[in-house]
Design a protein around this motif. Structure first.
Motif, PDB file in Angstrom:
ATOM      1  N   GLN A 164      13.597  -3.443  -0.120  1.00  0.00           N
ATOM      2  CA  GLN A 164      14.510  -2.649  -0.937  1.00  0.00           C
ATOM      3  C   GLN A 164      13.915  -2.279  -2.289  1.00  0.00           C
ATOM      4  OE1 GLN A 164      17.909  -5.233  -0.935  1.00  0.00           O
ATOM      5  NE2 GLN A 164      18.477  -4.727   1.177  1.00  0.00           N
ATOM      6  N   LYS A 165      13.207  -3.210  -2.893  1.00  0.00           N
ATOM      7  CA  LYS A 165      12.620  -2.922  -4.208  1.00  0.00           C
ATOM      8  C   LYS A 165      11.551  -1.839  -4.115  1.00  0.00           C
ATOM      9  CE  LYS A 165      13.380  -7.242  -6.739  1.00  0.00           C
ATOM     10  NZ  LYS A 165      12.744  -8.395  -7.438  1.00  0.00           N
ATOM     11  N   VAL A 166      10.715  -1.926  -3.081  1.00  0.00           N
ATOM     12  CA  VAL A 166       9.653  -0.923  -2.939  1.00  0.00           C
ATOM     13  C   VAL A 166      10.246   0.439  -2.609  1.00  0.00           C
ATOM     14  CG1 VAL A 166       7.655  -0.223  -1.565  1.00  0.00           C
ATOM     15  CG2 VAL A 166       7.884  -2.595  -2.304  1.00  0.00           C
ATOM     16  N   ARG A 167      11.254   0.477  -1.745  1.00  0.00           N
ATOM     17  CA  ARG A 167      11.861   1.766  -1.398  1.00  0.00           C
ATOM     18  C   ARG A 167      12.530   2.393  -2.621  1.00  0.00           C
ATOM     19  NH1 ARG A 167      13.578   2.915   4.704  1.00  0.00           N
ATOM     20  NH2 ARG A 167      13.153   4.952   3.822  1.00  0.00           N
ATOM     21  N   THR A 168      13.161   1.585  -3.456  1.00  0.00           N
ATOM     22  CA  THR A 168      13.758   2.106  -4.686  1.00  0.00           C
ATOM     23  C   THR A 168      12.686   2.668  -5.615  1.00  0.00           C
ATOM     24  OG1 THR A 168      15.582   0.533  -4.556  1.00  0.00           O
ATOM     25  CG2 THR A 168      15.130   1.499  -6.714  1.00  0.00           C
ATOM     26  N   TYR A 169      11.593   1.938  -5.742  1.00  0.00           N
ATOM     27  CA  TYR A 169      10.458   2.374  -6.568  1.00  0.00           C
ATOM     28  C   TYR A 169       9.920   3.706  -6.070  1.00  0.00           C
ATOM     29  CZ  TYR A 169       5.541   2.306  -8.162  1.00  0.00           C
ATOM     30  OH  TYR A 169       4.303   2.621  -8.685  1.00  0.00           O
ATOM     31  N   MET A 170       9.744   3.820  -4.772  1.00  0.00           N
ATOM     32  CA  MET A 170       9.173   5.040  -4.205  1.00  0.00           C
ATOM     33  C   MET A 170      10.138   6.216  -4.318  1.00  0.00           C
ATOM     34  SD  MET A 170       7.081   3.486  -0.965  1.00  0.00           S
ATOM     35  CE  MET A 170       6.371   5.064  -0.510  1.00  0.00           C
ATOM     36  N   HIS A 171      11.412   5.952  -4.139  1.00  0.00           N
ATOM     37  CA  HIS A 171      12.413   7.009  -4.302  1.00  0.00           C
ATOM     38  C   HIS A 171      12.389   7.544  -5.733  1.00  0.00           C
ATOM     39  CE1 HIS A 171      16.183   9.183  -3.574  1.00  0.00           C
ATOM     40  NE2 HIS A 171      16.586   8.736  -4.763  1.00  0.00           N
ATOM     41  N   VAL A 210       0.826  -1.209   0.000  1.00  0.00           N
ATOM     42  CA  VAL A 210       0.000   0.000   0.000  1.00  0.00           C
ATOM     43  C   VAL A 210       0.861   1.261   0.000  1.00  0.00           C
ATOM     44  CG1 VAL A 210      -1.910   1.207   1.127  1.00  0.00           C
ATOM     45  CG2 VAL A 210      -1.825  -1.280   1.178  1.00  0.00           C
ATOM     46  N   SER A 211       2.102   1.164   0.466  1.00  0.00           N
ATOM     47  CA  SER A 211       2.995   2.327   0.398  1.00  0.00           C
ATOM     48  C   SER A 211       3.157   2.816  -1.038  1.00  0.00           C
ATOM     49  CB  SER A 211       4.370   1.976   0.976  1.00  0.00           C
ATOM     50  OG  SER A 211       4.287   1.721   2.364  1.00  0.00           O
ATOM     51  N   THR A 212       3.104   1.894  -1.997  1.00  0.00           N
ATOM     52  CA  THR A 212       3.238   2.291  -3.404  1.00  0.00           C
ATOM     53  C   THR A 212       2.040   3.119  -3.870  1.00  0.00           C
ATOM     54  OG1 THR A 212       2.192   0.276  -4.299  1.00  0.00           O
ATOM     55  CG2 THR A 212       4.560   0.196  -3.858  1.00  0.00           C
ATOM     56  N   TYR A 213       0.873   2.878  -3.265  1.00  0.00           N
ATOM     57  CA  TYR A 213      -0.304   3.677  -3.598  1.00  0.00           C
ATOM     58  C   TYR A 213      -0.080   5.128  -3.172  1.00  0.00           C
ATOM     59  CZ  TYR A 213      -3.205  -0.542  -4.331  1.00  0.00           C
ATOM     60  OH  TYR A 213      -3.747  -1.725  -4.775  1.00  0.00           O
ATOM     61  N   LEU A 255      -3.577  10.644   1.860  1.00  0.00           N
ATOM     62  CA  LEU A 255      -3.745  10.648   3.317  1.00  0.00           C
ATOM     63  C   LEU A 255      -4.652   9.513   3.785  1.00  0.00           C
ATOM     64  CD1 LEU A 255      -3.951  14.499   3.937  1.00  0.00           C
ATOM     65  CD2 LEU A 255      -2.087  12.961   4.592  1.00  0.00           C
ATOM     66  N   ASP A 256      -5.662   9.200   2.987  1.00  0.00           N
ATOM     67  CA  ASP A 256      -6.521   8.066   3.345  1.00  0.00           C
ATOM     68  C   ASP A 256      -5.717   6.766   3.384  1.00  0.00           C
ATOM     69  OD1 ASP A 256      -8.849   9.360   3.839  1.00  0.00           O
ATOM     70  OD2 ASP A 256      -9.891   8.719   2.031  1.00  0.00           O
ATOM     71  N   HIS A 257      -4.881   6.551   2.375  1.00  0.00           N
ATOM     72  CA  HIS A 257      -4.076   5.326   2.361  1.00  0.00           C
ATOM     73  C   HIS A 257      -3.052   5.327   3.493  1.00  0.00           C
ATOM     74  CE1 HIS A 257      -5.896   4.630  -1.557  1.00  0.00           C
ATOM     75  NE2 HIS A 257      -5.432   3.403  -1.489  1.00  0.00           N
ATOM     76  N   LEU A 258      -2.522   6.491   3.784  1.00  0.00           N
ATOM     77  CA  LEU A 258      -1.547   6.600   4.868  1.00  0.00           C
ATOM     78  C   LEU A 258      -2.179   6.249   6.209  1.00  0.00           C
ATOM     79  CD1 LEU A 258       1.464   7.636   5.133  1.00  0.00           C
ATOM     80  CD2 LEU A 258       0.457   9.780   5.919  1.00  0.00           C
ATOM     81  N   HIS A 259      -3.359   6.827   6.482  1.00  0.00           N
ATOM     82  CA  HIS A 259      -3.985   6.678   7.798  1.00  0.00           C
ATOM     83  C   HIS A 259      -4.764   5.371   7.945  1.00  0.00           C
ATOM     84  CE1 HIS A 259      -2.635  10.648   8.562  1.00  0.00           C
ATOM     85  NE2 HIS A 259      -3.574  11.289   7.906  1.00  0.00           N
ATOM     86  N   LEU A 260      -5.379   4.915   6.854  1.00  0.00           N
ATOM     87  CA  LEU A 260      -6.281   3.770   6.962  1.00  0.00           C
ATOM     88  C   LEU A 260      -5.605   2.421   6.720  1.00  0.00           C
ATOM     89  CD1 LEU A 260      -9.414   5.196   5.086  1.00  0.00           C
ATOM     90  CD2 LEU A 260      -8.999   5.119   7.553  1.00  0.00           C
TER      91      LEU A 260
END
Length: 291
Positions: A270-277, A161-164, A178-183
């Motif tokens: 690591q893959k998700v953090r690279t994607y988000m960066h 969900v972090s990718t969302y 914010l909804d994805h962050l909080h919920l």
């Protein structure tokens, strides 16, 4: 504000005078010796009665407890009254600041009530119908140990969900983010922190509704990190909150994995953090995505 003795006298007097009420019991924080006492604790009261319907047909009887600021009857909202098993609740915030959550149970549900909660203190039993109960305990609310699958699911949900959130930030969809962050995302962080507390306390404590006692079990630095995950609706502050959240999740998840002999998926992390960066620094005009 009426004090506890005055409120309990009022609750008991009504029950003693009304023949429909056969048993009075109390649940919740006021019977849990582990909970700090304060003026805003609810009075979680149960009346076992001969005729619940008679208490529903005319709710003016609740005026006995004093002037109300607001009242809610959750079992009368929507279709819930048709779906429930005969119980009915009056939630009352009184003008002097006291709150009574008064639940009415038909006598036929006595066994159901007893088995639903171990935080029960019987205050009145007109017919000696209640069995002898063990002293009130909050053990039903203690943190439970996770299985390896539950742990893996929590990790996967957090990173998925972090990718969302990252995608929503690039699109400038702040409410979506914010909804994805909080919920969805932070609840996984809170779950992992809860398991860590459980490990540290041999799974013998409760952290309360909405994690309200969590702070008392965390190191101050960890608590500061957690608070830093609550950003304002500002793009860069949300990115900063996500970075803190990912760091906090990783360190807690690794600690839990080590102590529970679970496997933490560092490749997924690591893959998700690279994607988000990459998304963080991707031009708003970008027409393709290439890591």
């Amino acid at each position: 504000m009426r004090n506890q003795q005055q409120m309990m006298d009022l609750i008991m007097q009504f029950a003693e005078q009304d023949e429909r009420v056969r048993v009075v019991a109390m649940n919740g924080s006021r019977v849990n010796t582990k909970v700090p006492v304060d003026i805003f604790q609810d009075y979680d009261i149960v009346y076992l009665v001969t005729d619940v319907q008679s208490f529903i047909e005319d709710c003016d009887w609740t005026d006995y407890f004093g002037e109300k600021i607001i009242i809610q009857m959750p079992d009368a909202m929507g279709d819930s009254l048709e779906d429930n098993d005969g119980r009915f609740a009056y939630l009352m915030l009184l003008a002097d600041g006291n709150r009574i959550d008064l639940r009415l149970f038909p006598l036929s549900l006595q066994a159901t009530y007893i088995h639903e909660d171990k935080l029960i203190d019987v205050l009145l039993d007109k017919d000696q119908r209640m069995p002898e109960l063990l002293p009130p305990t909050d053990e039903d609310y203690h943190i439970t140990s996770p299985t390896a699958q539950q742990y893996a699911n929590c990790c996967n949900e957090f990173w998925w969900v972090s990718t969302y959130a990252a995608k929503g930030l690039w699109r400038q969809e702040m409410i979506y983010v914010l909804d994805h962050l909080h919920l969805y995302i932070r609840p996984m962080v809170l779950q992992m922190l809860t398991w860590q507390v459980g490990i540290d306390t041999a799974f013998k404590v409760s952290i309360g509704k909405n994690h309200k006692y969590l702070q008392s079990f965390l190191e101050p630095s960890v608590w500061t990190q957690l608070l830093a995950t609550y950003p304002t609706a500002d793009e860069e502050k949300i990115w900063q909150a996500l970075d803190v959240m990912m760091d906090l999740f990783r360190q807690t998840a690794c600690d839990v994995a080590k102590q529970m002999n679970f496997e933490y998926d560092t490749v997924q992390d690591q893959k998700v953090r690279t994607y988000m960066h990459h998304i963080h620094f991707l031009s708003p005009e970008a027409q393709d995505f290439d890591l």
